[in-house]
Design an enzyme around this catalytic site. Structure first.
Site, PDB file in Angstrom:
ATOM      1  N   ARG A 131      26.055  40.733  40.524  1.00 57.78           N
ATOM      2  CA  ARG A 131      25.867  40.095  38.877  1.00 57.78           C
ATOM      3  C   ARG A 131      25.575  38.509  38.947  1.00 57.78           C
ATOM      4  O   ARG A 131      26.468  37.762  39.526  1.00 57.78           O
ATOM      5  CB  ARG A 131      27.181  40.539  38.405  1.00 57.78           C
ATOM      6  CG  ARG A 131      27.069  40.287  36.880  1.00 57.78           C
ATOM      7  CD  ARG A 131      27.858  41.300  36.424  1.00 57.78           C
ATOM      8  NE  ARG A 131      29.447  40.849  36.197  1.00 57.78           N
ATOM      9  CZ  ARG A 131      30.413  41.302  35.459  1.00 57.78           C
ATOM     10  NH1 ARG A 131      30.127  42.315  34.732  1.00 57.78           N
ATOM     11  NH2 ARG A 131      31.646  40.775  35.594  1.00 57.78           N
TER      12      ARG A 131
ATOM     13  N   ARG B  10      29.564  34.153  38.117  1.00 56.00           N
ATOM     14  CA  ARG B  10      30.631  33.961  37.079  1.00 56.00           C
ATOM     15  C   ARG B  10      31.921  33.592  38.096  1.00 56.00           C
ATOM     16  O   ARG B  10      31.924  34.056  39.175  1.00 56.00           O
ATOM     17  CB  ARG B  10      31.291  35.199  36.367  1.00 56.00           C
ATOM     18  CG  ARG B  10      31.350  34.993  34.921  1.00 56.00           C
ATOM     19  CD  ARG B  10      31.507  36.497  34.348  1.00 56.00           C
ATOM     20  NE  ARG B  10      32.856  36.983  34.283  1.00 56.00           N
ATOM     21  CZ  ARG B  10      33.373  37.916  33.877  1.00 56.00           C
ATOM     22  NH1 ARG B  10      32.597  38.598  32.874  1.00 56.00           N
ATOM     23  NH2 ARG B  10      34.211  38.412  34.087  1.00 56.00           N
TER      24      ARG B  10
ATOM     25  N   LYS C 117      30.959  47.919  30.675  1.00 56.46           N
ATOM     26  CA  LYS C 117      31.444  47.920  29.053  1.00 56.46           C
ATOM     27  C   LYS C 117      30.815  47.080  28.312  1.00 56.46           C
ATOM     28  O   LYS C 117      30.322  47.364  27.100  1.00 56.46           O
ATOM     29  CB  LYS C 117      32.954  47.039  29.511  1.00 56.46           C
ATOM     30  CG  LYS C 117      34.160  47.826  29.642  1.00 56.46           C
ATOM     31  CD  LYS C 117      35.254  46.963  29.541  1.00 56.46           C
ATOM     32  CE  LYS C 117      35.185  46.022  30.558  1.00 56.46           C
ATOM     33  NZ  LYS C 117      36.302  44.900  30.510  1.00 56.46           N
TER      34      LYS C 117
ATOM     35  N   ARG D 130      41.021  41.552  40.652  1.00 60.32           N
ATOM     36  CA  ARG D 130      40.933  41.903  39.311  1.00 60.32           C
ATOM     37  C   ARG D 130      41.097  43.433  39.342  1.00 60.32           C
ATOM     38  O   ARG D 130      41.521  44.243  38.434  1.00 60.32           O
ATOM     39  CB  ARG D 130      39.554  41.408  38.782  1.00 60.32           C
ATOM     40  CG  ARG D 130      39.419  40.081  38.394  1.00 60.32           C
ATOM     41  CD  ARG D 130      38.212  39.339  38.150  1.00 60.32           C
ATOM     42  NE  ARG D 130      37.818  39.715  36.734  1.00 60.32           N
ATOM     43  CZ  ARG D 130      36.444  39.677  36.556  1.00 60.32           C
ATOM     44  NH1 ARG D 130      35.646  39.274  37.388  1.00 60.32           N
ATOM     45  NH2 ARG D 130      35.990  40.165  35.440  1.00 60.32           N
TER      46      ARG D 130
ATOM     47  N   ARG E  45      45.363  45.740  27.248  1.00 57.47           N
ATOM     48  CA  ARG E  45      45.159  46.151  28.598  1.00 57.47           C
ATOM     49  C   ARG E  45      46.649  46.024  29.410  1.00 57.47           C
ATOM     50  O   ARG E  45      46.766  46.437  30.531  1.00 57.47           O
ATOM     51  CB  ARG E  45      44.849  44.676  29.350  1.00 57.47           C
ATOM     52  CG  ARG E  45      43.589  44.750  30.190  1.00 57.47           C
ATOM     53  CD  ARG E  45      42.773  43.633  30.210  1.00 57.47           C
ATOM     54  NE  ARG E  45      42.111  43.231  31.499  1.00 57.47           N
ATOM     55  CZ  ARG E  45      40.966  42.693  31.002  1.00 57.47           C
ATOM     56  NH1 ARG E  45      40.276  42.765  29.811  1.00 57.47           N
ATOM     57  NH2 ARG E  45      39.994  42.099  32.042  1.00 57.47           N
TER      58      ARG E  45
HETATM   59  P1  AMP Z   1      37.068  40.552  31.097  1.00 59.93           P
HETATM   60  O1  AMP Z   1      36.150  39.739  30.924  1.00 59.93           O
HETATM   61  O2  AMP Z   1      37.581  41.426  30.317  1.00 59.93           O
HETATM   62  O3  AMP Z   1      37.120  40.887  32.517  1.00 59.93           O
HETATM   63  O4  AMP Z   1      38.494  39.322  31.202  1.00 59.93           O
HETATM   64  C1  AMP Z   1      38.279  38.067  32.218  1.00 59.93           C
HETATM   65  C2  AMP Z   1      39.545  37.547  32.299  1.00 59.93           C
HETATM   66  O5  AMP Z   1      40.212  37.396  31.107  1.00 59.93           O
HETATM   67  C3  AMP Z   1      40.741  38.679  32.876  1.00 59.93           C
HETATM   68  O6  AMP Z   1      40.529  38.781  34.532  1.00 59.93           O
HETATM   69  C4  AMP Z   1      42.155  38.130  32.267  1.00 59.93           C
HETATM   70  O7  AMP Z   1      42.382  36.941  33.275  1.00 59.93           O
HETATM   71  C5  AMP Z   1      41.801  37.547  30.966  1.00 59.93           C
HETATM   72  N1  AMP Z   1      42.093  38.697  30.070  1.00 59.93           N
HETATM   73  C6  AMP Z   1      40.918  39.349  29.064  1.00 59.93           C
HETATM   74  N2  AMP Z   1      41.637  40.385  28.520  1.00 59.93           N
HETATM   75  C7  AMP Z   1      42.880  40.266  28.672  1.00 59.93           C
HETATM   76  C8  AMP Z   1      43.903  40.957  28.103  1.00 59.93           C
HETATM   77  N3  AMP Z   1      43.722  41.946  27.288  1.00 59.93           N
HETATM   78  N4  AMP Z   1      45.166  40.625  28.580  1.00 59.93           N
HETATM   79  C9  AMP Z   1      45.275  39.653  29.672  1.00 59.93           C
HETATM   80  N5  AMP Z   1      44.173  38.965  30.105  1.00 59.93           N
HETATM   81  C10 AMP Z   1      43.294  39.518  29.531  1.00 59.93           C
END
Ligand code: AMP
Length: 216
Positions: free
Chosen positions: A127, A157, A13, A168, A88
């Site tokens: 990664r 990370r 993404k 996740r 999400r």
């Molecule tokens: P990402 O980098 O998009 O994978 O997001 C990392 C973490 O941020 C996720 O595992 C969630 O804990 C939180 N997060 C990001 N976007 C959302 C969302 N739209 N709703 C809920 N949690 C989010």
């Protein structure tokens, strides 16, 4: 241009978002990045969301909806945006639709990058991020090898460990696939195969976007 980018963690993404930003002159909004920044700076929001993020759980809708609405009002979105990591959940879709409507903005398309679970887990486990530049490397990709002099400072990370990755992925399937289904029903979904090289994925995105926007 107003786009949503959906894909499992590790689906590419971030890479595609950058390409869309350059191509359309739009702004990239990533709820994950905004939340990570809040955690790093230990703001009030950061302290509330830290535990959810560390364990790979979704942050409650109210917190995420709040940061997105605030971001929509930042005044730098004249050409539009590509938002990644949001909505999400089905509840977030509804809040987002209202927020867009209130600001007289219309969503053009929802791009879903589909990648096999096995590929995603492999990509995420290899990664690494360079804390000095923010650049992400994939240790298993020949073309993405970091220069030897920075290898020692590369970091994983905190939520890219195998246990958290699996969590996740499960969260993605439980909460986000219903989001994909909903956008499929509204005819706004564009589906691309994310197992291909990044430039091919991007070419497919542009072709599909043209098809969907020319139908209007
Ligand atoms: P990402 O980098 O998009 O994978 O997001 C990392 C973490 O941020 C996720 O595992 C969630 O804990 C939180 N997060 C990001 N976007 C959302 C969302 N739209 N709703 C809920 N949690 C989010």
């Amino acid at each position: 241009m107003h786009l949503i980018l959906i894909g499992a963690p590790g689906s590419g993404k971030g890479t595609q978002a950058k390409k869309l930003v350059n191509h359309f002159g739009i702004v990239h909004i990533s709820t994950g990045d905004i939340l990570r920044d809040a955690v790093e700076r230990q703001t009030g929001l950061g302290l509330v969301v830290e535990h959810y993020m560390r364990t790979g759980k979704l942050v409650p809708d109210t917190q995420v909806d709040g940061i997105v609405e605030e971001r929509l009002d930042a005044g730098d979105l004249d050409n539009g945006f590509v938002i990644d990591g949001y909505p999400r959940t089905v509840n977030q879709i509804q809040t987002f639709a209202k927020a867009m409507h209130a600001r007289q903005r219309a969503l053009d398309a929802v791009i879903r990058i589909r990648v096999d679970n096995r590929v995603v887990i492999e990509r995420m486990s290899s990664r690494r991020i360079d804390p000095e530049t923010g650049r992400i490397y994939n240790l298993k990709l020949e073309a993405d090898r970091p220069p030897p002099e920075i290898i020692d400072r590369l970091m994983r990370r905190p939520d890219d460990t195998p246990e958290v990755i699996i969590h996740r992925m499960a969260t993605y399937h439980d909460d986000t696939l219903p989001v994909v289904k909903r956008y499929c029903e509204t005819g706004q979904l564009v589906l691309v195969d994310g197992a291909q090289p990044p430039d091919t994925v991007f070419r497919d995105i542009l072709t599909e976007l043209e098809a969907i926007t020319s139908k209007r």
